[in-house]
Design a protein around this motif. Structure first.
Motif, PDB file in Angstrom:
ATOM      1  N   VAL A 132      18.038  48.229  23.733  1.00  0.00           N
ATOM      2  CA  VAL A 132      16.857  48.862  24.312  1.00  0.00           C
ATOM      3  C   VAL A 132      17.114  50.357  24.448  1.00  0.00           C
ATOM      4  O   VAL A 132      18.265  50.786  24.571  1.00  0.00           O
ATOM      5  CB  VAL A 132      16.497  48.259  25.683  1.00  0.00           C
ATOM      6  CG1 VAL A 132      15.991  46.834  25.533  1.00  0.00           C
ATOM      7  CG2 VAL A 132      17.682  48.290  26.637  1.00  0.00           C
ATOM      8  N   ALA A 133      16.042  51.133  24.419  1.00  0.00           N
ATOM      9  CA  ALA A 133      16.138  52.582  24.617  1.00  0.00           C
ATOM     10  C   ALA A 133      14.987  53.025  25.496  1.00  0.00           C
ATOM     11  O   ALA A 133      13.856  52.553  25.337  1.00  0.00           O
ATOM     12  CB  ALA A 133      16.087  53.312  23.278  1.00  0.00           C
ATOM     13  N   GLY A 134      15.286  53.934  26.421  1.00  0.00           N
ATOM     14  CA  GLY A 134      14.268  54.468  27.318  1.00  0.00           C
ATOM     15  C   GLY A 134      13.881  55.882  26.916  1.00  0.00           C
ATOM     16  O   GLY A 134      14.712  56.787  26.980  1.00  0.00           O
ATOM     17  N   GLY A 175      20.231  54.275  26.279  1.00  0.00           N
ATOM     18  CA  GLY A 175      19.968  52.862  26.021  1.00  0.00           C
ATOM     19  C   GLY A 175      21.248  52.127  25.700  1.00  0.00           C
ATOM     20  O   GLY A 175      22.338  52.691  25.751  1.00  0.00           O
ATOM     21  N   GLN A 220      12.536  45.105  29.823  1.00  0.00           N
ATOM     22  CA  GLN A 220      12.203  46.211  30.720  1.00  0.00           C
ATOM     23  C   GLN A 220      13.306  46.437  31.751  1.00  0.00           C
ATOM     24  O   GLN A 220      13.623  47.584  32.081  1.00  0.00           O
ATOM     25  CB  GLN A 220      10.865  45.960  31.429  1.00  0.00           C
ATOM     26  CG  GLN A 220       9.688  45.929  30.482  1.00  0.00           C
ATOM     27  CD  GLN A 220       9.384  44.531  29.953  1.00  0.00           C
ATOM     28  OE1 GLN A 220      10.256  43.673  29.830  1.00  0.00           O
ATOM     29  NE2 GLN A 220       8.123  44.296  29.620  1.00  0.00           N
ATOM     30  N   VAL A 224      16.187  48.279  30.045  1.00  0.00           N
ATOM     31  CA  VAL A 224      15.933  49.712  29.874  1.00  0.00           C
ATOM     32  C   VAL A 224      16.228  50.440  31.177  1.00  0.00           C
ATOM     33  O   VAL A 224      16.954  51.442  31.193  1.00  0.00           O
ATOM     34  CB  VAL A 224      14.465  49.976  29.452  1.00  0.00           C
ATOM     35  CG1 VAL A 224      14.142  51.456  29.516  1.00  0.00           C
ATOM     36  CG2 VAL A 224      14.214  49.448  28.061  1.00  0.00           C
ATOM     37  N   GLU A 259      20.030  50.546  31.818  1.00  0.00           N
ATOM     38  CA  GLU A 259      20.757  51.444  30.918  1.00  0.00           C
ATOM     39  C   GLU A 259      20.520  52.911  31.257  1.00  0.00           C
ATOM     40  O   GLU A 259      21.458  53.702  31.290  1.00  0.00           O
ATOM     41  CB  GLU A 259      20.378  51.168  29.455  1.00  0.00           C
ATOM     42  CG  GLU A 259      20.997  49.907  28.883  1.00  0.00           C
ATOM     43  CD  GLU A 259      22.486  50.042  28.603  1.00  0.00           C
ATOM     44  OE1 GLU A 259      23.033  51.170  28.616  1.00  0.00           O
ATOM     45  OE2 GLU A 259      23.121  49.001  28.370  1.00  0.00           O
ATOM     46  N   VAL A 263       9.355  51.754  33.762  1.00  0.00           N
ATOM     47  CA  VAL A 263       9.205  51.395  32.351  1.00  0.00           C
ATOM     48  C   VAL A 263       7.737  51.092  32.107  1.00  0.00           C
ATOM     49  O   VAL A 263       7.184  50.162  32.692  1.00  0.00           O
ATOM     50  CB  VAL A 263      10.101  50.188  31.993  1.00  0.00           C
ATOM     51  CG1 VAL A 263       9.937  49.821  30.527  1.00  0.00           C
ATOM     52  CG2 VAL A 263      11.560  50.499  32.319  1.00  0.00           C
ATOM     53  N   ALA A 293      12.175  50.219  21.890  1.00  0.00           N
ATOM     54  CA  ALA A 293      12.043  51.492  22.592  1.00  0.00           C
ATOM     55  C   ALA A 293      10.847  51.427  23.536  1.00  0.00           C
ATOM     56  O   ALA A 293       9.779  50.928  23.160  1.00  0.00           O
ATOM     57  CB  ALA A 293      11.875  52.635  21.602  1.00  0.00           C
ATOM     58  N   CYS A 347       9.044  55.650  29.307  1.00  0.00           N
ATOM     59  CA  CYS A 347       9.339  55.562  30.737  1.00  0.00           C
ATOM     60  C   CYS A 347       8.938  56.859  31.424  1.00  0.00           C
ATOM     61  O   CYS A 347       8.833  57.906  30.795  1.00  0.00           O
ATOM     62  CB  CYS A 347      10.843  55.358  30.953  1.00  0.00           C
ATOM     63  SG  CYS A 347      11.546  53.928  30.127  1.00  0.00           S
TER      64      CYS A 347
END
Length: 145
Positions: A12-14, A38, A48, A51, A54, A65, A83, A86
């Protein structure tokens, strides 16, 4: 005996965006690249929640998120990254054992500093055209088709 199928890893990436439009990014400690914060999703963790965890672990910011903005598959490594856009809620930016720098960049600075595959995640989150689905080889996008 049948051969085991290859497995995928989910990460996951925020993509954290401030009110002024700047995006929170990190410089990774292991390879020096600029990326959105992430990492790997835990087995018992909702995307969620992963994210939020992380982003907080890597830079000390609590985020709200908001929405899924893209699904990205590294075809060489079998990593599927989700992705999410956020909004920052609380905290002060700091580095961690996974980061050597934390900065708020403009979209143009994202294009300059990040590799194509990571810049695209950020730019997709900014464009508001719904979740994108893209494949790449770890460095460059692979055209759909």
């Amino acid at each position: 005996m049948p051969t085991a199928s290859p497995r995928h890893s989910a990460s996951v990436a925020g993509i954290t965006v401030r009110e002024d439009g700047r995006i929170l990014v990190i410089r990774r400690a292991d390879n020096g690249t600029w990326e959105p914060p992430g990492g790997v999703l835990e087995l018992d963790e909702a995307p969620q929640a992963g994210v939020a965890r992380e982003v907080f672990e890597e830079i000390g910011i609590t985020v709200d998120v908001r929405q899924l903005t893209g699904v990205y598959k590294n075809m060489r490594q079998g990593v599927v990254a989700l992705a999410f856009r956020c909004e920052p809620v609380a905290g002060t930016e700091r580095t961690s054992n996974e980061t050597t720098a934390v900065e708020w960049l403009t979209p143009d600075e994202v294009r300059e500093r990040m590799s194509e595959v990571f810049a695209m995640r950020v730019l997709d989150a900014l464009d508001g055209n719904g979740p994108q689905v893209r494949s790449h080889d770890g460095r460059r996008l692979i055209p759909a088709g």
